[in-house]
Design a protein around this motif. Sequence first.
Motif, PDB file in Angstrom:
ATOM      1  N   SER A 317       0.847  -1.198   0.000  1.00 15.63           N
ATOM      2  CA  SER A 317       0.000   0.000   0.000  1.00 15.63           C
ATOM      3  C   SER A 317       0.875   1.238   0.000  1.00 15.63           C
ATOM      4  CB  SER A 317      -0.903   0.023   1.232  1.00 15.63           C
ATOM      5  OG  SER A 317      -1.807  -1.057   1.206  1.00 15.63           O
ATOM      6  N   LEU A 318       0.500   2.220  -0.813  1.00 20.54           N
ATOM      7  CA  LEU A 318       1.222   3.482  -0.895  1.00 20.54           C
ATOM      8  C   LEU A 318       0.210   4.611  -0.953  1.00 20.54           C
ATOM      9  CD1 LEU A 318       4.038   4.796  -1.156  1.00 20.54           C
ATOM     10  CD2 LEU A 318       3.763   4.673  -3.640  1.00 20.54           C
ATOM     11  N   PHE A 319       0.166   5.425   0.118  1.00 25.43           N
ATOM     12  CA  PHE A 319      -0.784   6.533   0.222  1.00 25.43           C
ATOM     13  C   PHE A 319      -2.213   6.053  -0.021  1.00 25.43           C
ATOM     14  CE2 PHE A 319       3.178   8.561  -1.440  1.00 25.43           C
ATOM     15  CZ  PHE A 319       3.530   9.208  -0.262  1.00 25.43           C
ATOM     16  N   GLY A 320      -2.536   4.916   0.565  1.00 23.68           N
ATOM     17  CA  GLY A 320      -3.885   4.397   0.447  1.00 23.68           C
ATOM     18  C   GLY A 320      -4.159   3.609  -0.813  1.00 23.68           C
ATOM     19  N   LEU A 321      -3.200   3.580  -1.721  1.00 25.33           N
ATOM     20  CA  LEU A 321      -3.377   2.831  -2.963  1.00 25.33           C
ATOM     21  C   LEU A 321      -2.722   1.462  -2.832  1.00 25.33           C
ATOM     22  CD1 LEU A 321      -2.527   5.612  -5.585  1.00 25.33           C
ATOM     23  CD2 LEU A 321      -4.800   4.791  -4.944  1.00 25.33           C
ATOM     24  N   GLN A 322      -3.383   0.424  -3.323  1.00 21.89           N
ATOM     25  CA  GLN A 322      -2.843  -0.924  -3.302  1.00 21.89           C
ATOM     26  C   GLN A 322      -2.118  -1.178  -4.622  1.00 21.89           C
ATOM     27  OE1 GLN A 322      -2.823  -2.908  -0.706  1.00 21.89           O
ATOM     28  NE2 GLN A 322      -1.683  -4.498  -1.781  1.00 21.89           N
TER      29      GLN A 322
END
Length: 727
Positions: A317-322
């Motif tokens: 996960s990166l800044f809420g993105l998978q």
Amino acid sequence: MAIKIALAGNPNCGKTTLFNALTGSNQFVGNWPGVTVEKKEGKLKGHKDVIIMDLPGIYSLSPYTLEEVVARNYLINDKPDAILNIVDGTNIERNLYLSTQLMELGIPVIMAVNMMDVVEKSGDKIHIDKLSKKLGCEVVEISALKGNGVAKAAEKAVKIANRKDAAVPVHKFAPEVESVLDSIENKLGSDIPEEQKRFFAIKLLEKDDKISAQMKRVPDVAEEIDAIEKELDDDTESIITNERYVYISSIINECYTKVSKGKLSTSDKIDRIVTNRFLALPIFALVMFIVYYVSVTTVGTWATDWANDGVFGEGWSLFGLQIPGIPVLLESALNAIGCAGWLQGLILDGIVAGVGAVLGFVPQMLVLFIFLAFLEACGYMARIAFIMDRIFRKFGLSGKSFIPMLIGSGCGVPGIMASRTIENDRDRKMTIMTTTFVPCGAKLPIIGLIAGALFGGAWWVAPSAYFVGIAAIICSGIILKKTKMFAGDPAPFVMELPAYHLPTVGNVLRSMWERGWSFIKKAGTIILLSTILVWFTSYFGWVDGKFRMLEDMELNHSILAAVGNGIAWIFTPLGWGDWRSAVAAITGLVAKENVVGTFGILYGFAEVAEEGNEIWGTLAGSMTAVAAYSFLVFNLLCAPCFAAMGAIKREMNNVKWFWFAIGYQTLLAYVVSLCVYQIGTFITTGVFGAGVVVAVLLIIGFIYLLVRPYKESRTLKVDLRSAASAK
């Protein structure tokens, strides 16, 4: 026609740093023709027609070591257009000895006094103008580490190389010595270039064995030598050496003002602690504990887990993105294009599972390589060799043997190559044979996998693996030194300790990247091919008389299973006679990383994390904890990867010695692993059998080899008694 400029200087004078600054990435590394000494050359930045040749670090041009032979042969035979002589300004008197010899070669010389920032910081003063006038050559102040004066030194070297009438500096000896040298020069044949006659005359006066053929052409030289030895009441080699230091002292007295005389430098103050007889080893142990704790247990593990679970796993996960990992992306892409099942299996279960399992440990290794590069560049590595000399000498090795072993903790290949600095042939061969016992970076995944999968991440497993390697080196040193092949005292260990300094970020990162990139290239070539072969032989086989691709549950019918079952009996006494473990150990000979990659393929997982959670159940079912430790010990001590084997063959330069080294390593690994399993099983289960008896006998034999007296000591006692009785 290309201009050739040779870099010449003492070890630890900053020559490599200067070479990197002058050439950048335009470097080529190989071996000098006919010898196993590293050859580095590169093109000067901004000059396509200027080649910089980095000669080995040497103290003189007397041909006592391979490095000195290489340097002298290159300077005499290839005759570069100019010599850039790097001198350590913090130890200028010692460095000028080589300078006096370089000036006798008839080649234009530019002197670069390095580490001037350290000299100025100490309050000392080197009068460059006076030094230049006394030497008869241009002298430039530089700081290779900070880049100060580097471009100026290179420009002057190029300028003097372009001048065909460039003046060649020549220092003068005492009148009586000069008279003899003039006489010898006149007698030398016309086949020796005029500019080199002074060098040959001095070497003849020094009775240099390497040019004894020249003595036959000038028979009267012997008379000249006898005459001057009688006149000065000393041998000519000592006379010339003394004359050089008299000349150097006259220069130092006029050109060097030492304000800090009698005061301890910062490096000296640090050395009082880190090289202290009682504190040195605890400090070294603490330093290396921190290095491996951060590299393997904390920062390195976090980075490796991120790579395994994210890049080569489900994603992260990166800044809420998978963000999906490589296996997920590839599987989606292959399904979208309707890829054939066998090709999809090759890519996902073969390449990604195998290579991905190995590449997942790259972050961990990069952290380790940064630490090692920093320790090397700051000057602490040289101190470690000095510290370990006191210990290693008791076991038949010198401190120089520890340097390859320390370098080998990153990769066995450069570790083996580093043995070239050991002059004594017996010590060098023994160092080559034992260097790979130290766990290299490629063995870290095996240690992490076994520690996590079968020991629940126990803290003691990884450190014990390093202690096993060190113990194997010490025991091998004791045993081998008692054989006729390696008998004799270790060679004297003399090393000039460089001043401590903070390395530049660029140099540390360059060193880290060179080592890391070598590992990545191996993953993209050798390991890639190995994983493809392992996948094919694992997923294809005969079922009911038909050769076809197998399902996951049918791997016992594969080609690899057939091969594994054929050799598994060899490892049954070691506790891991399962075909998967046997095959993993064999593929580890190609590259040690293959052990983890092979498990990743055989157990059908896209990634193998360091904790080994994914394969815990399967591994625990195939071997006990004692067998797993036996497996770990065998892979740590047995013959190294193919690349390291190739390095051993090159450095040994003898087929019989190569096979002796590989045979010794493999036999030692087998014996130690057998003892670990058989004795360990007896302790944990109480089962007593023939294997335990064999293990006990092997241990008794091993102890006997360790404690038996040297034959030389017995011979000495007999000789002493004979001498006493004669009296």
